[in-house]
Every structure is written in C-alpha cells, then in structure tokens.
Design a protein around this motif. Structure first.
Motif, PDB file in Angstrom:
ATOM      1  N   GLY A 292       0.850  -1.180   0.000  1.00 53.14           N
ATOM      2  CA  GLY A 292       0.000   0.000   0.000  1.00 53.14           C
ATOM      3  C   GLY A 292       0.888   1.233   0.000  1.00 53.14           C
ATOM      4  O   GLY A 292       2.107   1.147  -0.223  1.00 53.14           O
ATOM      5  N   GLU A 298      -3.316  -1.887   0.918  1.00 52.90           N
ATOM      6  CA  GLU A 298      -4.422  -1.958  -0.026  1.00 52.90           C
ATOM      7  C   GLU A 298      -4.915  -3.393  -0.130  1.00 52.90           C
ATOM      8  O   GLU A 298      -4.140  -4.354  -0.017  1.00 52.90           O
ATOM      9  CB  GLU A 298      -3.982  -1.476  -1.413  1.00 52.90           C
ATOM     10  CG  GLU A 298      -3.761   0.014  -1.509  1.00 52.90           C
ATOM     11  CD  GLU A 298      -5.069   0.781  -1.524  1.00 52.90           C
ATOM     12  OE1 GLU A 298      -6.120   0.175  -1.817  1.00 52.90           O
ATOM     13  OE2 GLU A 298      -5.038   1.996  -1.222  1.00 52.90           O
ATOM     14  N   ASP A 299      -6.219  -3.512  -0.343  1.00 53.33           N
ATOM     15  CA  ASP A 299      -6.758  -4.808  -0.691  1.00 53.33           C
ATOM     16  C   ASP A 299      -6.084  -5.276  -1.975  1.00 53.33           C
ATOM     17  O   ASP A 299      -5.838  -4.476  -2.882  1.00 53.33           O
ATOM     18  CB  ASP A 299      -8.273  -4.682  -0.891  1.00 53.33           C
ATOM     19  CG  ASP A 299      -8.895  -6.001  -1.302  1.00 53.33           C
ATOM     20  OD1 ASP A 299      -9.034  -6.210  -2.535  1.00 53.33           O
ATOM     21  OD2 ASP A 299      -9.243  -6.794  -0.421  1.00 53.33           O
ATOM     22  N   ASN A 302      -7.720  -4.007  -5.087  1.00 51.25           N
ATOM     23  CA  ASN A 302      -7.544  -2.574  -5.308  1.00 51.25           C
ATOM     24  C   ASN A 302      -6.116  -2.244  -5.720  1.00 51.25           C
ATOM     25  O   ASN A 302      -5.885  -1.380  -6.569  1.00 51.25           O
ATOM     26  CB  ASN A 302      -7.906  -1.801  -4.042  1.00 51.25           C
ATOM     27  CG  ASN A 302      -9.381  -1.899  -3.718  1.00 51.25           C
ATOM     28  OD1 ASN A 302     -10.205  -2.194  -4.578  1.00 51.25           O
ATOM     29  ND2 ASN A 302      -9.725  -1.664  -2.455  1.00 51.25           N
ATOM     30  N   ALA A 303      -5.160  -2.930  -5.079  1.00 52.29           N
ATOM     31  CA  ALA A 303      -3.767  -2.674  -5.422  1.00 52.29           C
ATOM     32  C   ALA A 303      -3.498  -3.037  -6.882  1.00 52.29           C
ATOM     33  O   ALA A 303      -2.823  -2.303  -7.606  1.00 52.29           O
ATOM     34  CB  ALA A 303      -2.850  -3.475  -4.496  1.00 52.29           C
ATOM     35  N   ARG A 306      -4.792  -0.423  -9.212  1.00 53.55           N
ATOM     36  CA  ARG A 306      -3.932   0.754  -9.310  1.00 53.55           C
ATOM     37  C   ARG A 306      -2.667   0.480 -10.115  1.00 53.55           C
ATOM     38  O   ARG A 306      -1.912   1.392 -10.413  1.00 53.55           O
ATOM     39  CB  ARG A 306      -3.519   1.228  -7.920  1.00 53.55           C
ATOM     40  CG  ARG A 306      -4.642   1.880  -7.115  1.00 53.55           C
ATOM     41  CD  ARG A 306      -4.080   2.460  -5.831  1.00 53.55           C
ATOM     42  NE  ARG A 306      -5.079   3.222  -5.106  1.00 53.55           N
ATOM     43  CZ  ARG A 306      -4.807   3.957  -4.026  1.00 53.55           C
ATOM     44  NH1 ARG A 306      -3.564   4.013  -3.568  1.00 53.55           N
ATOM     45  NH2 ARG A 306      -5.756   4.635  -3.421  1.00 53.55           N
TER      46      ARG A 306
END
Length: 786
Positions: A292, A298-299, A302-303, A306
């Motif tokens: 993160g 970060e999940d 989600n990571a 990104r």
C-alpha cells in the motif's frame, strides 16, 4: 478519529520570552493510529520551515533530534509534495506510556517559528492495539530497525547448528547470573556491556510481554549481505545469562532490505525484498506480501487495479508500480526544461510462518520510492483571433508547484505580474488535475511583434517570440520555455459603402486590421481632418471605422450628363499605399441631382451653365426665339422655353475679358429677341442675362490664347440679370413649371460652390458661385442655391 489537544505545561513558559503557548488550531494536526505506530502530520503553513517536535513524559521534555529520533523510535520528515511535516512514533518509542502492550499514550510538543516568533503547541494521542502481536515483529523504518519478540518464544531452531553451538559455548564460558550481550558479525562474537551498547545508539527494552531491540542504520556491528540476490543490512545481537548449568539465550535478529529501486523499460518502479527476511533464518517459506502507500495497506484487488504488482520469483518478492499510478506524489524538477518525478511512500507487510515450529514473523517496511525523471511538456496554444488585433497565446498544463516569474518579449524581460501601465494582458486560468495556465495578449502593433509585409502575396506576417521564465517551488529553481507564434493575414484595402442623399453623398468604411497601411485622398490631396474642415466635409472617425459626408458641389465632385432636367455627379476617394503613395483602388459614387440653375467654370476653360430665363420670357411681349450668346452663332444645347443649357469656351462665343486685382473675368450674355409682343406691336426687343467665369490671374497658363485654355484652379461663375423692368403677370398667364426628373427630388435653390476633381479627362475641376439678382416691379429678389 479522535484528536488530543492540550495546554502547554506551566514550566515551559520559563524557557524563553519569545515562546508563547497556544492551542493548536482545530483540525490542524492529522493524527492516525496505525497497526504499530502513531502518525502525526501538520500543515507546513502552521509548522513553518523550522519546526521541531519534543517528546514529553513524567521525566520532562526531550527534543527529538535526528540522532535521537533514530535511537528512540521516531521518524520526522518534511514532505514538501504534500505540504506536511510528519512524525511517526513507534508504539515502543521512548517516553511512550505503554499499558501492558495493549494501549499506548503519546504526548508531544510542536514548536513552530514564524517571523522570529516561536510558538509551542501540545499534541496528545492515545492508541489502542488494533492487531494482536505476532511472536516476532520487525519494522524497517527509514532511519532505524526495530524488532520485538515475545518473551516466551521458543528457541530459533532454524538457525544454523554450528552457529548456535558456537554461541552457546562462548556464552557458557563467560556467562554469569547477569544478562550479557554479544554481537555476531562475520562469524565472530563480540561481547559488549549494555552501557556501551546504549551509548552507541542501541536500545534494549523489556515490556510486559516482549523484548524490544532498536538500532539506527549503519552501526559498527551491522553488516551487509545478500539474500537471494537482494542486499540486506542486518544486526545480530545475542542476550544470554547462566543459571547453574543452564544457559539462557535470546537471539535477536534485525534485517532490512536496502535494495535501491530500479526501473523497467516501461518506466515502472521496481523494488525487491527477499522472501526469507534474514540470512540465518531460511525455513520461513509460507510468506504473504501486501502493499500500500502512506501507511495503509491496499486490498489485493484494489492494489492490482492501481497497477501495483507483487511477484514472488525465486524466493525474491518484486514490487512493480507504474510511475504515474494513483497514490504517488508528483514533484517538478527544473533541468533546462521541466521534468517530473513521482514519489511513493511504499508501505509493505510481509507475513511469514516457520515450517518447523509454526512461529509467525511479521515484517513491516516503510520505503520511499522515486520514479525516473520524466519529461513534462507544457501545453502551448495559439488562441489568436485576428479580429481582436492582438496575439492571444496560452501556456498551460503547468503543475501546481510551478509558477510564472517573467516573460521576455523582443529582448525585454517583464516581471510578473505586469504593471498597470503595460499594454500587455496576462491572466491565469485553472485547469484540471491540479494544473494551471496563463493567457498572454500582445497587441499586433506592439514594438515586440515583428512584422513583414509581402506585397506580391498581399499578406502581412506577424511573429512573436516569447521566452517564459518559470520557477519550481519551493526552491524557486528556474527553467525556460521558448516559443514562437506567427499570424498570416490578408492585406485587404479599405472597402467603402456609399449612399446618395438630397444634400450630397456619404461614405463609410469599417476599420480593418490593416487600415494603417493605406492613405485616402480626394484627387491629389490626402483626406485628413484638416482637408475635411477646409472643404466643408463632415468627417468622423472612431475605433469602428470612418464616416464621411460630402455636400453637393464640394471640392472633389465631377459632373456629367448635364441637362435641363438635372445632372449626375461623382465623388471619388482614392486608396493609396501608405509607403509608395501608389493608387491601389478607388471608391466612387455617382448620384443624380436636379437644379434650376448652375454654372461650371472648368480648368480647361469651358463654361457650362443652365440658366432660368422664365422671368425674361414672362416679361417679354411675344414668343421668344432661341437664345443666343454675344456671338449669335453660339446657340444653346437645349432650350425648353424657360431654361437654357449652354456649354462653350470661356474665351469664345464673343466673351469679353476683364482683369481686376489679379483676377481675370470672362463675360458673356444670353440674349432673347421677341418678334411680336402680346399687344400685337411689331419690332424687336432684346433682353439679356450676363454670365461670367473668374479665374486667378496667377493660375492661368494661356491667358490670351484662343486655341488653348489652362488654369490651375477652377473659376468662379456668376449669372447676372441685366433685364429691364418686366411687367407683372396677369391672372390669365399660365405659370411656368420647371420639369424635374421623377427619380431624383429637386434641389432647393441655393448658392452653388463646386469643387471638381481633376482625376478624369472627361471631367474638370470647377468652382461655381451662382448669384442672380432680378428686378420686377421695383421688387429686389435674390436667389442663392446651395
């Protein structure tokens, strides 16, 4: 999220007369409790550039210097990209109130300096333990390493057997009932007492249930090695004590990756860490890595969204982050032109489990990663509208940490903002993505604009060279943006619109971009306000254009098609090249008019006139014959029984010449003869009207020549009544009606003053003054025609 506020303790007031105690502004500090540390962030507008934190406990106040921070578990950083001053404090940091490893209370003073005035604020915060402790936890901060171990953890069976045996033998031979310390490096055990270790910056602390070890980087007892090809800095202390035949030993290992970030061909930031966290611990294989930024994991989904990728390859974990991924902080760099890099405050957690004794190790890493320098092109747009008569250029996509300092035009540098007296306009515009831009307007006729005219192509080329000086904040590092912009415009001469009226002709023209490249003239004379006033023109000019009304018979008119019913008159405006005075084009308007009488005295010696003889006819005693001049062979061109049209040379048809006061007058007479009057009387009675043209003697080139007449100026004409007394018309007399053209309204009878252009060989330059005085039954009548 709870915030702690407080008042400065009383004894702080005695420290300095320049220090004041205040409550920190509401919401000013951002305070967040993370899994293993407290984060405090203060806006730099409050903290200032010389801010300092102090830790406060029951023993007093402890300034957090750079060295003290690394020793005591604090990390203080200035984050210019975020505009923050940040403090991270470990839950095991010095001066923290630790309540059974379950709750932690912090007290800090924040000292700020603004314009020499120091202020001190108190910041308090309590953090409960949110995540249970793992048996072994390692923190790799930017300035120190910290390890905490449960006091009842089993022996590290995964260590190399020969290393363990060597350590036990050394400890047994030298150990006593007191705890002792050794550091292992390159296979050598070096004893060290705790006072000496503390002086070197090492911290050993026993809490309610854990043993804590903390060390700054770069200590004499630390060493560099590689684990699976990844460089690691490690410190390997051993604590031991002997109780009879039993040796108690605690092996503490701190190891952190010191891999320097690399970059892929696509610009991704790459950072690596070994799967096994320490070179002597090789059985930790069940590893899970999460990433993160800014202290928040970060999940995995989600990571990945990104663009953060975590790849485990050959016992090495590689982190890949796109340079412009979400979560990074952008920084401008001045390197000749504008460049940029992206900074990520990487936060990584690695959880590993020992295969043999199922002991979990949790590793946390704070790492600042920077991308490669990337070129950051600025946006330049030419927004010029030729109708506005100025360059309008836009320099945009400028990051928030960049400002415009100056603009150089034609070698002259102008500081921003421009003064009120400047003819330039500079406005700032906000754009998306936290960028901005500037609109610069420069008049086309400004000295800083280069102009080049191509007469062959009828084009005007405008060129503007600009050198923008921009500064990267806060260091105000300068760089330049050099641009040029051109504008091609058709060089169009003025285009006139014209209209006729009873009183004359009117012209109007819109002011176009190249109006200054042209001159206007009436004949050889430039059309100026002075000329207009001299000749009675009504001329007005403004930013929109020029309007001109020329009264009939003013200087510049030419006359054609003169008949008893009327005539046409033309007024022409010439458009001249301002540089060469060459005639480029002409705007001429021809209008039809009606007049009862007129006389024209041309520069080539022609007298053209329409005379009203109706009074002579009414006063006669019979039907008149066709009128004639002094030379009876000179007959009129037209005659309707009331008005007559003559055109003849001024020095012909029996004209008489008179010189008075440097003026030359040519006179002639229009005569009527009546063969029989209305009462039946016989005989002949002659009546006449005198007509004349007067010229300045100095302007005549051929005064007495009968073959050629030439004058510099038109002559002044007159029609003079020389008729004897006339009878009064009887009621039964029929009125004489002057016939006028139906399409043109008749002019009022006025005095005519005519100025005629000499531009066309068909028309001549004239000045007319018509004045008639008639006497009828003793009544003096004067008629003037204008």
């Amino acid at each position: 999220m709870a915030f702690g506020f407080g008042l400065c303790v009383a004894f702080l007031l005695s420290l300095s007369a320049t220090v004041t105690c205040d409550l920190i502004p509401d919401g000013a500090p951002q305070m967040e409790c993370h899994d293993r540390y407290l984060m405090i962030a203060v806006d730099r507008s409050i903290a200032g550039d010389q801010s300092q934190f102090e830790a406060v406990d029951e023993t007093g106040v402890h300034p957090i210097t750079e060295e003290y921070a690394a020793k005591c578990g604090y990390t203080v950083r200035v984050l210019p990209l975020q505009g923050l001053v940040e403090l991270r404090a470990s839950y095991f940091s010095c001066h923290t109130d630790n309540q059974d490893d379950e709750a932690f209370t912090f007290r800090f003073n924040l000292i700020t300096t603004h314009e020499g005035l120091k202020r001190k604020y108190t910041v308090n915060k309590s953090c409960p333990l949110a995540l249970p402790w793992a048996p072994r936890e390692v923190t790799c901060e930017s300035n120190y390493m910290e390890v905490s171990i449960m006091t009842d953890v089993t022996c590290p069976t995964a260590s190399k057997r020969e290393d363990w045996d060597s350590a036990v033998q050394t400890a047994y031979s030298s150990a006593n009932s007191e705890w002792q310390l050794m550091f292992k490096k390159d296979g050598v055990l070096t004893p060290k007492n705790f006072s000496e270790a503390e002086a070197q910056g090492y911290v050993f602390e026993v809490t309610a249930g854990r043993l804590v070890f903390r060390t700054p980087y770069g200590q004499p007892d630390s060493f560099r090695t590689e684990v699976n090809g990844v460089p690691v800095e490690a410190v390997h202390p051993l604590l031991f004590a002997r109780q009879r035949w039993v040796v108690l030993m605690v092996e503490v290992v701190a190891a952190c990756s010191v891999y320097k970030a690399s970059h892929s061909e696509s610009g991704h930031i790459l950072w690596e860490i070994p799967s096994s966290w320490h070179p002597v611990v090789t059985s930790l294989h069940k590893t899970r890595t999460s990433v993160g930024v800014s202290g928040a994991l970060e999940d995995p989904t989600n990571a990945e969204g990104r663009g953060y990728l975590v790849e485990d390859n050959n016992d090495t974990v590689r982190i890949s982050i796109p340079a412009k991924a979400e979560g990074g902080h952008r920084k401008s760099v001045a390197l000749g032109e504008l460049a940029e890099l992206y900074v990520f405050e990487l936060y990584l957690e690695q959880v590993a489990t020992d295969d043999d004794d199922n002991v979990t190790t949790r590793l946390r890493v704070h790492k600042t990663l920077e991308s490669l320098l990337l070129q950051r092109p600025l946006l330049f747009e030419n927004r010029t509208d030729p109708e506005e008569q100025c360059f309008s250029v836009f320099l945009g996509d400028i990051p928030a940490d960049v400002t415009l300092a100056a603009v150089r035009l034609n070698g002259v540098e102008l500081a921003v903002p421009f003064g009120n007296a400047s003819s330039y306009a500079l406005t700032e515009e906000s754009q998306a993505n936290d960028t901005h831009g500037y609109v610069l307007k420069v008049p086309l006729d400004d000295a800083g604009v280069m102009q080049q005219r191509s007469k062959e192509e009828a084009l005007m080329r405008y060129r503007l060279d600009l050198n923008y000086t921009l500064m990267v904040l806060p260091a105000r590092s300068p760089f330049h943006k050099v641009v040029s912009v051109e504008l091609l415009m058709d060089v169009v001469p003025p285009v006139f619109t014209a209209s006729c009226s009873e009183s004359g002709v009117s012209f109007s023209v819109k002011r176009q971009p190249f109006f200054h490249l042209w001159n206007l003239s009436v004949g050889p004379d430039l059309l100026t306000p002075e000329l207009a006033a001299q000749h009675g023109y009504n001329m007005s000019s403004d930013d929109q254009g020029l309007q001109l009304h020329v009264p009939l018979f003013s200087h510049g008119f030419t006359f054609q098609n003169i008949t008893l019913k009327g005539f046409t008159s033309t007024f022409e405006i010439l458009v001249l090249d301002a540089e060469t005075s060459e005639v480029h084009s002409a705007a001429a308007e021809t209008c039809s008019f009606a007049a009862s009488e007129l006389i024209l005295c041309s520069t080539d010696g022609m007298m053209t006139l329409v005379a009203d003889l109706s009074a002579m006819v009414l006063g006669g005693r019979g039907s008149p014959d066709r009128p004639n001049l002094l030379d009876r062979s000179c007959r009129p061109e037209a005659w309707d029984g009331g008005r007559v049209l003559f055109s003849f040379p001024v020095n012909g048809c029996g004209s008489k010449v008179q010189v008075v006061k440097e003026m030359v007058t040519y006179k002639n007479q229009i005569s009527l003869s009546q063969s029989e009057d209305s009462r039946g009387e016989s005989g002949s009675k002659v009546e006449s009207v005198t007509v004349q043209c007067t010229y300045p003697l100095s302007g005549l080139h051929s005064f007495f020549s009968t073959h050629k007449f030439e004058s510099d100026t038109p002559g002044a004409g007159q029609i003079l009544n020389s008729t004897p007394a006339m009878r009064t018309s009887s009621p039964e007399d029929k009125p004489i009606t002057t016939v006028q053209p139906t399409t043109v309204p008749p002019l009022k009878r006025v005095r005519y003053v005519l100025y005629q252009s000499n531009l066309s060989p068909r028309y001549v330059k004239v000045t007319n003054i018509i004045e008639r005085r008639r006497t009828q039954k003793g009544y003096q009548q004067s008629r003037k025609f204008l």
